[in-house]
Design a protein around this motif. Sequence first.
Motif, PDB file in Angstrom:
ATOM      1  N   GLN A  15       0.720  -1.163   0.170  1.00  0.00           N
ATOM      2  CA  GLN A  15      -0.606   0.012   0.355  1.00  0.00           C
ATOM      3  C   GLN A  15       1.148   1.140  -0.056  1.00  0.00           C
ATOM      4  N   THR A  16       0.624   2.111  -0.837  1.00  0.00           N
ATOM      5  CA  THR A  16       1.376   3.549  -0.693  1.00  0.00           C
ATOM      6  C   THR A  16       0.444   4.856  -0.440  1.00  0.00           C
ATOM      7  N   SER A  17       0.985   5.359   0.336  1.00  0.00           N
ATOM      8  CA  SER A  17       0.385   6.447   1.411  1.00  0.00           C
ATOM      9  C   SER A  17       0.782   7.770   1.063  1.00  0.00           C
ATOM     10  N   ALA A  18       0.073   9.093   0.834  1.00  0.00           N
ATOM     11  CA  ALA A  18       0.998   9.975   1.015  1.00  0.00           C
ATOM     12  C   ALA A  18       1.708  10.637   1.612  1.00  0.00           C
ATOM     13  N   ASN A  19       1.475   9.752   3.043  1.00  0.00           N
ATOM     14  CA  ASN A  19       2.340  10.278   4.656  1.00  0.00           C
ATOM     15  C   ASN A  19       2.874   9.378   5.209  1.00  0.00           C
ATOM     16  N   VAL A  20       3.529   8.309   4.127  1.00  0.00           N
ATOM     17  CA  VAL A  20       4.820   8.020   4.563  1.00  0.00           C
ATOM     18  C   VAL A  20       6.314   8.253   5.263  1.00  0.00           C
ATOM     19  N   GLY A  21       6.106   7.578   6.294  1.00  0.00           N
ATOM     20  CA  GLY A  21       7.285   8.463   7.346  1.00  0.00           C
ATOM     21  C   GLY A  21       7.022   9.568   7.672  1.00  0.00           C
ATOM     22  N   THR A  22       5.403  10.635   7.813  1.00  0.00           N
ATOM     23  CA  THR A  22       5.296  11.772   7.807  1.00  0.00           C
ATOM     24  C   THR A  22       5.117  11.747   9.416  1.00  0.00           C
ATOM     25  N   PRO A  23       5.811  12.026  10.065  1.00  0.00           N
ATOM     26  CA  PRO A  23       4.994  12.649  12.091  1.00  0.00           C
ATOM     27  C   PRO A  23       3.206  12.442  11.783  1.00  0.00           C
ATOM     28  N   ALA A  24       3.124  11.960  12.708  1.00  0.00           N
ATOM     29  CA  ALA A  24       1.929  11.953  13.170  1.00  0.00           C
ATOM     30  C   ALA A  24       1.044  13.369  13.194  1.00  0.00           C
ATOM     31  N   GLN A  25       1.902  14.287  13.835  1.00  0.00           N
ATOM     32  CA  GLN A  25       1.225  15.259  14.054  1.00  0.00           C
ATOM     33  C   GLN A  25       1.358  16.274  12.371  1.00  0.00           C
ATOM     34  N   GLU A  26       2.042  15.805  11.627  1.00  0.00           N
ATOM     35  CA  GLU A  26       2.130  16.040  10.004  1.00  0.00           C
ATOM     36  C   GLU A  26       0.696  14.707   8.830  1.00  0.00           C
ATOM     37  N   GLN A  27       0.215  13.792   9.868  1.00  0.00           N
ATOM     38  CA  GLN A  27      -0.455  13.466   9.407  1.00  0.00           C
ATOM     39  C   GLN A  27      -1.662  14.240   8.307  1.00  0.00           C
ATOM     40  N   SER A  28      -1.693  13.342   7.315  1.00  0.00           N
ATOM     41  CA  SER A  28      -3.396  14.414   6.541  1.00  0.00           C
ATOM     42  C   SER A  28      -4.578  14.109   7.024  1.00  0.00           C
ATOM     43  N   ALA A  29      -5.417  14.968   6.804  1.00  0.00           N
ATOM     44  CA  ALA A  29      -6.439  15.455   7.598  1.00  0.00           C
ATOM     45  C   ALA A  29      -7.520  14.288   6.715  1.00  0.00           C
ATOM     46  N   VAL A  30      -7.222  13.421   5.718  1.00  0.00           N
ATOM     47  CA  VAL A  30      -7.905  13.397   4.498  1.00  0.00           C
ATOM     48  C   VAL A  30      -8.401  11.662   5.642  1.00  0.00           C
ATOM     49  N   THR A  31     -10.405  11.552   5.578  1.00  0.00           N
ATOM     50  CA  THR A  31     -10.523  10.590   6.257  1.00  0.00           C
ATOM     51  C   THR A  31     -11.315   9.347   5.463  1.00  0.00           C
ATOM     52  N   SER A  32     -11.875   8.599   5.833  1.00  0.00           N
ATOM     53  CA  SER A  32     -12.357   7.428   5.073  1.00  0.00           C
ATOM     54  C   SER A  32     -13.717   7.307   5.587  1.00  0.00           C
ATOM     55  N   ASP A  33     -15.124   7.022   4.949  1.00  0.00           N
ATOM     56  CA  ASP A  33     -16.247   7.169   5.657  1.00  0.00           C
ATOM     57  C   ASP A  33     -16.159   5.526   5.655  1.00  0.00           C
ATOM     58  N   ILE A  34     -15.140   4.665   5.575  1.00  0.00           N
ATOM     59  CA  ILE A  34     -15.229   3.361   5.717  1.00  0.00           C
ATOM     60  C   ILE A  34     -15.082   2.935   6.965  1.00  0.00           C
ATOM     61  N   PRO A  35     -15.912   1.945   7.868  1.00  0.00           N
ATOM     62  CA  PRO A  35     -15.854   1.606   9.304  1.00  0.00           C
ATOM     63  C   PRO A  35     -14.338   0.797   9.113  1.00  0.00           C
ATOM     64  N   THR A  36     -13.302   0.848  10.465  1.00  0.00           N
ATOM     65  CA  THR A  36     -12.236  -0.094  10.811  1.00  0.00           C
ATOM     66  C   THR A  36     -13.173  -1.286  11.398  1.00  0.00           C
ATOM     67  N   SER A  37     -14.073  -1.509  11.459  1.00  0.00           N
ATOM     68  CA  SER A  37     -15.106  -2.395  12.665  1.00  0.00           C
ATOM     69  C   SER A  37     -15.548  -3.171  12.421  1.00  0.00           C
ATOM     70  N   VAL A  38     -16.120  -4.123  13.287  1.00  0.00           N
ATOM     71  CA  VAL A  38     -17.544  -4.405  12.848  1.00  0.00           C
ATOM     72  C   VAL A  38     -17.775  -4.340  14.360  1.00  0.00           C
ATOM     73  N   PRO A  39     -19.081  -5.479  14.957  1.00  0.00           N
ATOM     74  CA  PRO A  39     -19.447  -5.289  16.205  1.00  0.00           C
ATOM     75  C   PRO A  39     -18.719  -7.358  16.158  1.00  0.00           C
ATOM     76  N   ALA A  40     -18.751  -7.241  17.851  1.00  0.00           N
ATOM     77  CA  ALA A  40     -17.993  -8.767  17.755  1.00  0.00           C
ATOM     78  C   ALA A  40     -19.646  -9.781  17.809  1.00  0.00           C
ATOM     79  N   ASP A  41     -20.881  -9.585  17.439  1.00  0.00           N
ATOM     80  CA  ASP A  41     -21.868 -10.755  17.062  1.00  0.00           C
ATOM     81  C   ASP A  41     -21.755 -10.257  15.558  1.00  0.00           C
ATOM     82  N   THR A  42     -21.215 -10.079  14.650  1.00  0.00           N
ATOM     83  CA  THR A  42     -21.330 -10.026  13.036  1.00  0.00           C
ATOM     84  C   THR A  42     -21.520 -10.898  12.907  1.00  0.00           C
TER      85      THR A  42
END
Length: 738
Positions: A65-92
């Motif tokens: 995976q290629t990211s525009a912020n590879v190697g960028t410190p946390a305070q300089e990360q892009s403000a881009v967010t994703s609408d895709i959730p990162t988890s589902v409930p345990a009873d999924t």
Amino acid sequence: MNQETKQIFSLRKFKTGTHSALLAKYGIVLATTAALMGAGAVSADEVTTPQTQPTTEVVAPATDQTSANVGTPAQEQSAVTSDIPTSVPADTTQDQAVTAVDNAQTTLKDNVSTAKDTGVVVKEGDTQEVVINNGNAAEKTSEVLTDLNQQDKAVKEATEKQAANQKAYEETSAEHERVVKEGQEHLEQSTAEVYQLIDQAKKTGLLVTETTTDQTPEYKDTKGLTGDELRTDMAENLELYQAAIKAGIALQDKSVADLKAALALYQANQKAYTQGNTALKDAKSSGVAELEGADGRQGQVIDLAKKNDVTIDVKHETVTPNYTDVKGLTGDALLKAINDNIALYTQAVVDSVAKQDGSTKDAQAKLDAYLKLLADYQAGKGTQSGIKWAENTTVEAGTAQRMTGNEPAVSWGNLRTAAADAIQSLDRNQNTDATFDHIFKINGSGTVIIKNTTNGDVTLKISNIQAWTAENTYLAVWGAKDGGIAWGVFATTHGTVTGGAGEGATGGNVGATGAILAMVKSYDYEVSTSNAVSTVTFNDIDNNQTVTLNGLDGAKLVKGRNVTQSGNSYSAGAGDVSQASGGVIDSNGIQFNLADAKTVTFSGSHFLPGYINTSIVAGIFGVASEVPKEPKKPNLEVQNVDVTVPEAPEAPKPISVAVQKATVTAPDAPEAPAPVEVSVHYYKMTTTPEEPTPTPTTPVQKAAVLPETGEAGSILSVIGGVLLSGLGIVGVRKRKED
């Protein structure tokens, strides 16, 4: 209900699968613990954990995976967010897991399509198959969603970067085109003016040396630059370019100013040279013509003298005025010097011609007089013995006061009218030869000089004028060519008159009161000659006049038939009218012939028996005074004068002008940005048949050691805190390893 939990480790890419495994491990423990808590009572109040409580799971993105912020410190990360959730409930369930992944991949694909439209190069990898079952559906789904979330962020970041790069490229390209176009237009306009003036200067005759200076600055290399870095460097390059254009135009403007100044100076010098040279040529042509004319007139006299065997001495003279040296002079200084020299030359020519003509005229007059005397002598005439009024004879005031004739004199006219009435009568039938160009006022006594006669000058003195109650007394003098010298004495007064005027006061009737003519009875006279004469005549003794003559004793006398003599007095009766300027010995004239020619002075009185005339008229000399006698040859001398012409001006030397032209190379236009590349891959969720869930046989022990807070989630919170602390330690260790 699906609920997305935030990733708290800020891990974007993993070098190995170790951390992923660890995080998964901790996630499983956390999930298991949560499940256990949900299965039994955890407090005295038997509070159970809700089954919908989400678990925090982190799934590392794919290793490619290629990211525009590879190697960028946390305070300089892009403000881009994703609408895709990162988890589902345990009873999924498995079906829910498949739906969740499909929805997430639909979102990712939509964003991939947008990225491609923007120009991003999206590399799509092979679809990865994930097999899930009832036991791992939530865990596997969260791992997949987390990876899809990171891919979606990378795609969005690539889209934003591609759009930003394209915008920066378009903006810098437009600004580059505008600035370069404007700069080149200004520079080309300036250069065109320089070329135009260079062409004009060369045609005019200026010596133009041309040099070209490259004003191009050292630009920054913008190849491969994108975004704000491209903007910054291109802005700096364009500023350098504009400054170079300005410097180049300033350099060329100075050349334009130098060319204009040189052209103006050279043209002014050329104009001054042309004007001065033309004026000098014209002056020389006119001057030479004047001098040649004088030479021609003099040559005629010389030829005439030689023809008649009369010696004439020609003296040559060259006049050189103090001219200004014009060498090296230009412009106004040259023009002033030439004009000054022309003025000196012109005046020298005038003076030289006058001097030469004067000597020529003098020689001509002497030669003409000699030839006339010679001709008269050969014809039996003796012009040298007497005097005649010549064509150029004039009368000048000595001690008498010259009048114009326009002065007020009588009530019916001016002084000229008074003179004519007094001498010629009101009917103008007496002394018709009289003219009134020479009128003089005599106050007691006065002299006049009759100049340029055929034999020198004659001085006439009038005095002791006797006129009835006269207020002003006057003398009028005239003559006739080849005739004698005549004059009339008259006077004015105030009173009343009803009679006539002239000799005998006849002819018309004045009939005036105020300023009138006075009656003249007598006057005294004296005549002197400047040249020798041998014959003297006194003409027109008439109308009861008597003349006494003293100073001519010993001369042989010839009298007119009406003249009577008593000693040195001579009289004539009335009735005969003659012209006083006729110069002939007729019935009322007398002639005195001297033995030798000499200058003479004779005097006397001229009077009437009473106050009967408004004037007394007399005349002396004339043709009767000329007795044939061979003349002597004159000694003639003439001056021949030449004038040095001023030096001609030198043509102005060409002016040398150094001209600098400028060139400026524009900075390279920005390059179109290379497309941003991003890699994605998709998942295929494969479900497995459901298996019966085993029934737990181990009873759940009450957690007596836990504090009874009355809240069912207290134990879970404590355990979660411990797990989070452990995970934090793992994250720190991971950053140090990286």
